[in-house]
Design a protein around this motif. Structure first.
Motif, PDB file in Angstrom:
ATOM      1  N   ILE A  47       0.927  -1.078  -0.067  1.00 56.83           N
ATOM      2  CA  ILE A  47      -0.044   0.229   0.034  1.00 56.83           C
ATOM      3  C   ILE A  47       1.059   1.259  -0.084  1.00 56.83           C
ATOM      4  CG2 ILE A  47      -1.736   1.304   1.436  1.00 56.83           C
ATOM      5  CD1 ILE A  47      -2.904  -1.148   2.291  1.00 56.83           C
ATOM      6  N   LEU A  48       1.825   1.345   0.829  1.00 57.28           N
ATOM      7  CA  LEU A  48       2.661   2.277   0.867  1.00 57.28           C
ATOM      8  C   LEU A  48       3.422   2.442  -0.318  1.00 57.28           C
ATOM      9  CD1 LEU A  48       4.218   4.509   2.721  1.00 57.28           C
ATOM     10  CD2 LEU A  48       5.746   2.992   3.372  1.00 57.28           C
ATOM     11  N   SER A  49       3.936   1.604  -1.098  1.00 56.81           N
ATOM     12  CA  SER A  49       4.588   1.630  -2.442  1.00 56.81           C
ATOM     13  C   SER A  49       3.656   2.086  -3.216  1.00 56.81           C
ATOM     14  CB  SER A  49       5.080   0.081  -2.955  1.00 56.81           C
ATOM     15  OG  SER A  49       5.922  -0.515  -1.939  1.00 56.81           O
ATOM     16  N   LEU A 187      -8.503  -5.359   1.276  1.00 59.42           N
ATOM     17  CA  LEU A 187      -9.639  -4.821   0.538  1.00 59.42           C
ATOM     18  C   LEU A 187      -9.125  -3.262   0.199  1.00 59.42           C
ATOM     19  CD1 LEU A 187     -12.685  -5.855   2.481  1.00 59.42           C
ATOM     20  CD2 LEU A 187     -12.310  -6.271   0.064  1.00 59.42           C
ATOM     21  N   PHE A 188      -8.368  -2.693   1.069  1.00 56.30           N
ATOM     22  CA  PHE A 188      -8.009  -1.220   0.757  1.00 56.30           C
ATOM     23  C   PHE A 188      -7.000  -1.269  -0.223  1.00 56.30           C
ATOM     24  CE2 PHE A 188      -5.541   2.488   1.338  1.00 56.30           C
ATOM     25  CZ  PHE A 188      -6.377   3.662   1.560  1.00 56.30           C
ATOM     26  N   TYR A 189      -6.057  -2.251  -0.251  1.00 51.29           N
ATOM     27  CA  TYR A 189      -5.208  -2.301  -1.506  1.00 51.29           C
ATOM     28  C   TYR A 189      -6.149  -2.439  -3.015  1.00 51.29           C
ATOM     29  CZ  TYR A 189      -1.312  -3.648  -4.749  1.00 51.29           C
ATOM     30  OH  TYR A 189      -0.242  -3.478  -5.676  1.00 51.29           O
ATOM     31  N   ALA A 190      -7.258  -3.235  -2.838  1.00 53.11           N
ATOM     32  CA  ALA A 190      -7.899  -3.528  -4.152  1.00 53.11           C
ATOM     33  C   ALA A 190      -8.555  -2.067  -4.553  1.00 53.11           C
ATOM     34  CB  ALA A 190      -9.051  -4.261  -3.758  1.00 53.11           C
ATOM     35  N   LEU A 192      -7.048   1.018  -3.805  1.00 52.22           N
ATOM     36  CA  LEU A 192      -6.076   1.790  -4.708  1.00 52.22           C
ATOM     37  C   LEU A 192      -5.841   1.050  -6.082  1.00 52.22           C
ATOM     38  CD1 LEU A 192      -3.322   2.078  -1.803  1.00 52.22           C
ATOM     39  CD2 LEU A 192      -5.323   3.771  -2.314  1.00 52.22           C
ATOM     40  N   SER A 193      -6.042  -0.074  -6.127  1.00 52.23           N
ATOM     41  CA  SER A 193      -5.629  -0.714  -7.587  1.00 52.23           C
ATOM     42  C   SER A 193      -6.873  -0.329  -8.354  1.00 52.23           C
ATOM     43  CB  SER A 193      -5.464  -2.092  -7.582  1.00 52.23           C
ATOM     44  OG  SER A 193      -4.480  -2.699  -6.464  1.00 52.23           O
ATOM     45  N   GLY A 194      -7.799  -0.199  -8.111  1.00 54.25           N
ATOM     46  CA  GLY A 194      -9.029   0.296  -9.068  1.00 54.25           C
ATOM     47  C   GLY A 194      -9.934   1.127  -8.173  1.00 54.25           C
ATOM     48  N   PRO A 195      -9.519   2.432  -7.863  1.00 60.61           N
ATOM     49  CA  PRO A 195     -10.709   3.424  -7.065  1.00 60.61           C
ATOM     50  C   PRO A 195     -12.146   3.464  -7.787  1.00 60.61           C
ATOM     51  CG  PRO A 195      -9.208   4.482  -8.062  1.00 60.61           C
ATOM     52  CD  PRO A 195      -8.629   3.235  -8.530  1.00 60.61           C
ATOM     53  N   GLY A 199     -17.152  -2.241  -5.216  1.00 57.30           N
ATOM     54  CA  GLY A 199     -17.040  -3.588  -4.495  1.00 57.30           C
ATOM     55  C   GLY A 199     -16.089  -3.651  -3.020  1.00 57.30           C
ATOM     56  N   PRO A 200     -14.808  -3.177  -3.212  1.00 66.44           N
ATOM     57  CA  PRO A 200     -13.930  -3.244  -2.021  1.00 66.44           C
ATOM     58  C   PRO A 200     -14.279  -2.309  -0.917  1.00 66.44           C
ATOM     59  CG  PRO A 200     -12.735  -3.473  -3.980  1.00 66.44           C
ATOM     60  CD  PRO A 200     -13.864  -3.192  -4.581  1.00 66.44           C
ATOM     61  N   ARG A 201     -14.761  -1.031  -1.464  1.00 66.83           N
ATOM     62  CA  ARG A 201     -14.859   0.110  -0.640  1.00 66.83           C
ATOM     63  C   ARG A 201     -16.240  -0.308   0.245  1.00 66.83           C
ATOM     64  NH1 ARG A 201     -16.478   5.396  -3.585  1.00 66.83           N
ATOM     65  NH2 ARG A 201     -17.960   4.179  -4.505  1.00 66.83           N
ATOM     66  N   GLU A 202     -17.380  -0.901  -0.561  1.00 66.16           N
ATOM     67  CA  GLU A 202     -18.705  -1.228   0.018  1.00 66.16           C
ATOM     68  C   GLU A 202     -18.318  -2.531   0.896  1.00 66.16           C
ATOM     69  OE1 GLU A 202     -21.477  -0.409  -3.781  1.00 66.16           O
ATOM     70  OE2 GLU A 202     -20.763  -2.503  -3.240  1.00 66.16           O
ATOM     71  N   GLN A 203     -17.451  -3.363   1.052  1.00 71.18           N
ATOM     72  CA  GLN A 203     -16.867  -4.572   1.726  1.00 71.18           C
ATOM     73  C   GLN A 203     -16.404  -3.821   2.877  1.00 71.18           C
ATOM     74  OE1 GLN A 203     -15.444  -8.147   0.009  1.00 71.18           O
ATOM     75  NE2 GLN A 203     -15.730  -7.144  -1.814  1.00 71.18           N
TER      76      GLN A 203
END
Length: 242
Positions: A47-49, A187-190, A192-195, A199-203
């Motif tokens: 995530i930091l990267s 889920l947070f990395y997901a 960042l990968s596709g803002p 789905g990830p935000r909702e989860q």
């Protein structure tokens, strides 16, 4: 939640030694919790990267070079503040806040002293090394003077309020927390990968603790940020009531 030994009050003999964990049926649970957090730290480094727009090897090296967790947390927070939209920065802070006590459990597993009580066959004990040190010192140095003038060593009893009793249910809870922390960061990395993917935000916001913390942190945020987090007007009114 593990109980202090003082509340269990067994009369058995206490043993604190490295071999206690080696022969315990809970050894694999301890190892699994520590291993889960090692992988989670790898995910946080990723995530930091991504926030630094750096090669993952660079971000991981930087994150892991900050040996203490306070330094790692500060670096992550500073990068998020500069690199992320406000709603994502709030969400990452909410996750970090929620998982902090779970990470503390991992730190205790890795850095504290395991023990055994002869009367608690279904449990294993955990305490801070200083409790053992203080007890050992008292066994050598606490001299009681008798009426006839002689001195004898009478050690202080070990502080059993600072010794925790871990049973199967407590390890199951620690494992569940470590797995949940892993899933939240992934889920947070997901995100960042596709803002733009909802789905990830909702989860993430389906997790009650993360949702409550994010709602609290976003109280003074703009309506746009509030909406990006998936909150509606009713949520803001409820926050003010709470």
């Amino acid at each position: 939640m593990p109980q202090p030994l003082s509340e269990v009050s067994p009369d058995g003999q206490l043993t604190f030694a490295a071999g206690v964990l080696r022969t315990s049926p809970f050894a694999t649970d301890v190892a699994y919790v520590i291993a889960l957090w090692a992988h989670t730290d790898g995910d946080i480094a990723s995530i930091l990267s991504r926030m630094l727009k750096a090669d993952i090897a660079v971000g991981t090296a930087m994150y892991l070079s900050l040996v203490n967790s306070g330094g790692q947390k500060s670096a992550l927070k500073a990068a998020a503040r500069e690199a992320l939209p406000a709603w994502q920065e709030i969400l990452l802070r909410a996750i970090t806040s929620v998982v902090e006590p779970w990470r503390e459990t991992r730190n205790h597993f890795a850095h504290r002293v395991w023990g055994h009580c002869s009367e608690l066959a279904d449990a294993i004990l955990l305490t801070h090394p200083k409790i053992i040190v203080h007890h050992n010192i008292s066994r050598r140095q606490r001299v009681i003077e008798l009426p006839d003038g002689r001195g004898v060593i009478r050690p202080m009893p070990i502080d059993d309020t600072q010794i925790l009793v871990y049973r199967k249910v407590d390890f199951e809870e620690a494992i569940a927390e470590a797995e949940r922390a892993r899933d939240l960061y992934r889920l947070f990395y997901a995100i960042l990968s596709g803002p733009s993917i909802a789905g990830p935000r909702e989860q993430l916001l389906q997790d009650p603790a993360v949702r409550a913390k994010a709602r609290q942190m976003a109280e003074s945020a703009s309506e746009e940020v509030w909406s990006e987090l998936g909150f509606g007007p009713d949520d803001r009114r409820r926050e003010r009531v709470d």
